[in-house]
Design an enzyme around this catalytic site. Structure first.
Site, short mmCIF file in Angstrom:
data_model
loop_
_atom_site.label_atom_id
_atom_site.label_comp_id
_atom_site.label_asym_id
_atom_site.label_seq_id
_atom_site.Cartn_x
_atom_site.Cartn_y
_atom_site.Cartn_z
N LYS A 167 0.45 -5.06 3.30
CA LYS A 167 -0.35 -4.03 3.71
C LYS A 167 -1.63 -3.83 2.89
CE LYS A 167 3.46 -2.96 0.98
NZ LYS A 167 4.53 -2.99 1.17
N VAL A 198 3.78 -1.62 7.83
CA VAL A 198 3.88 -0.28 7.57
C VAL A 198 5.37 0.04 8.08
CG1 VAL A 198 3.15 1.98 8.55
CG2 VAL A 198 1.55 0.10 8.35
N ILE A 237 10.67 -0.21 10.86
CA ILE A 237 10.34 0.69 12.06
C ILE A 237 9.20 0.14 12.78
CG2 ILE A 237 9.33 2.93 12.57
CD1 ILE A 237 10.55 3.85 9.83
N GLY A 290 15.42 -4.85 -4.25
CA GLY A 290 14.34 -5.56 -3.53
C GLY A 290 13.32 -4.47 -2.50
N ASP A 318 0.35 2.14 -2.29
CA ASP A 318 1.22 1.58 -1.27
C ASP A 318 1.05 2.31 0.01
OD1 ASP A 318 3.34 -0.86 -0.33
OD2 ASP A 318 4.10 1.25 0.28
N LYS A 346 -0.93 2.00 4.03
CA LYS A 346 0.07 2.02 5.23
C LYS A 346 -0.75 3.41 5.94
CE LYS A 346 4.26 0.43 3.17
NZ LYS A 346 5.37 0.85 2.39
#
Ligand code: HSE
Length: 408
Positions: free
Chosen positions: A95, A122, A126, A177, A191, A195
């Protein structure tokens, strides 16, 4: 189709397990990973060669698709550009690269007759990019919002439900992770802003630059905030949000409070939720694992399958249209009631009555509580730009103040 995999970390090994291994139902006769770029040549991959020199992948004409899972920015940006220029399709979860170079890279893919897919950039697993592209065929989308970072949502869940302290919860998120190698973008909101930039660019058909999005992270949240807001019936969440009002886009990443009955309150741990609002469909919500090995690898391999199908059918997947005439104007469109905590001892300039007076000059107070040398304030509704200015005017050190807009 032969695939070159850049990066054999958490997500890279997850993608390998699906494509070359036994996880899921990947059609093995259609593609396989033949080379993996990794710093560590001793890493073991049963049926693919580990290489340390990217030329071995970029100059290999038998490799038609590159999966970019290196993380970071500079090197992966170079690699993605090089792969596209070499006529290789690219699937990536990066991203930082997509958020910063969305227009350039999607154009580059088109010029070179290849596809660039970024579903995993993103919302982890999903399928939001694909769904948004589908809805855009009929709808004008004017709002995108959501919990878009698994690490911070995991931290907030642990702080709320298990009273874990922030640093320990972060360590747990790193161990499983979810967090980036350097978690400062997770915690600081970078972050999420990347997105939101990607989703907003797609939604509004214009290049929305991540760097211009106003962002506040979770650096200042303390257990005292979790406890006080919980006592008042709220949950702290970290939200990314953008709205388009007649071409004026407002976008923000910030901590918010939601009532315990709000759908976002039930989004826990590494799960994400993304909401888009279209003029025909109304609100659509997408929920699932926003971080983690298998979920993110699943999104990567779904993109690989889409590229394989498109190649088989002799077509290219559509490039996003970025011809919209919109401008990004801070967080002008947002307003709400606010929660504010200030540590009294830390603020030499203002005592309690000064703080209350300053807040009341901007917005009326709804509830005030003092405890353990801290003041906790709930206010009436106010424009976000005004509350941000008020907060800036308090001269406090890190962690000595925390504030969050209440989202209804
Ligand atoms: N570090 C990211 C997160 C990974 O926690 O959401 C998925 O983008």
């Amino acid at each position: 189709m032969n695939i070159g995999l850049l990066g054999f970390g958490t997500i890279g090994s997850g993608a390998y397990d699906i494509i070359n291994g036994e996880l899921g139902h990947f059609p093995k006769d259609r593609a396989r990973i033949t080379k993996i770029l990794d710093k560590d040549p001793s890493k073991h991959a049963d049926s693919a060669q580990i290489v340390t020199d990217p030329d071995e992948i970029m100059n290999d004409d038998s490799i038609e698709l590159v999966i970019g899972l290196l993380g970071g920015h500079d090197f992966e940006y170079k690699m993605i550009k090089r792969a596209l220029e070499s006529g290789k399709h690219v699937v990536t979860a990066n991203k930082a690269v997509i958020g910063a170079h969305f227009e350039e890279l999607t154009n580059l893919a088109e010029e070179n007759g290849v596809m660039l897919r970024y579903e995993a950039s993103v919302g982890g697993g999903i399928p939001i990019i694909k769904n948004m592209e589908e809805q855009l065929r009929l709808n004008t989308i004017d709002k995108v919002s959501g919990i878009l970072n698994g690490t911070t949502n995991y931290i907030l869940t642990k702080m709320t439900e298990e009273k874990t302290d922030f640093d320990d919860a972060l360590k747990e998120a790193q161990a499983v992770g979810f967090a980036e190698a350097d978690p400062s973008a997770d915690i600081g909101g970078g972050d999420v802003s990347r997105k939101i930039a990607i989703l907003s660019s797609l939604a509004y058909g214009a290049n929305i630059e991540d760097e211009k999005i106003i962002k506040r992270g979770l650096d200042d949240v303390r257990s005292a905030d979790i406890l006080e807001t919980l006592r008042m019936g709220y949950r702290v969440k970290h939200l990314g949000e953008s709205v388009n009002k007649d071409g004026e886009v407002s976008a923000v990443v910030e901590p918010v409070l939601v009532k315990e009955s709000h759908p976002m309150a039930g989004v826990k741990n590494e799960f994400n939720i993304i909401s888009i609002e279209g003029d025909v469909i109304g609100e659509l919500q997408f929920y699932g694992k926003g971080a983690g090995k298998e979920a993110t690898a699943n999104a990567i391999v779904e993109d690989v399958l889409d590229v394989l199908d498109a190649v088989d059918e002799g077509r290219l997947l559509k490039k996003p249209v970025l011809s919209g005439n919109v401008s990004l104007n801070g967080n002008d469109a947002f307003e709400g009631a606010y929660y504010l905590r200030i540590n009294l001892g830390a603020n030499k300039k203002h005592d309690l009555s000064d703080i209350l007076e300053k807040v009341e000059d901007v917005v009326s107070l709804k509830h005030v509580n003092t405890q353990d040398n801290k003041v906790f304030i709930f206010t009436d509704k106010v424009k976000s730009t005004d509350f941000d200015k008020l907060a800036e005017s308090f001269e406090v050190g890190p962690g000595e103040m925390f504030y969050a807009r209440i989202v209804e």
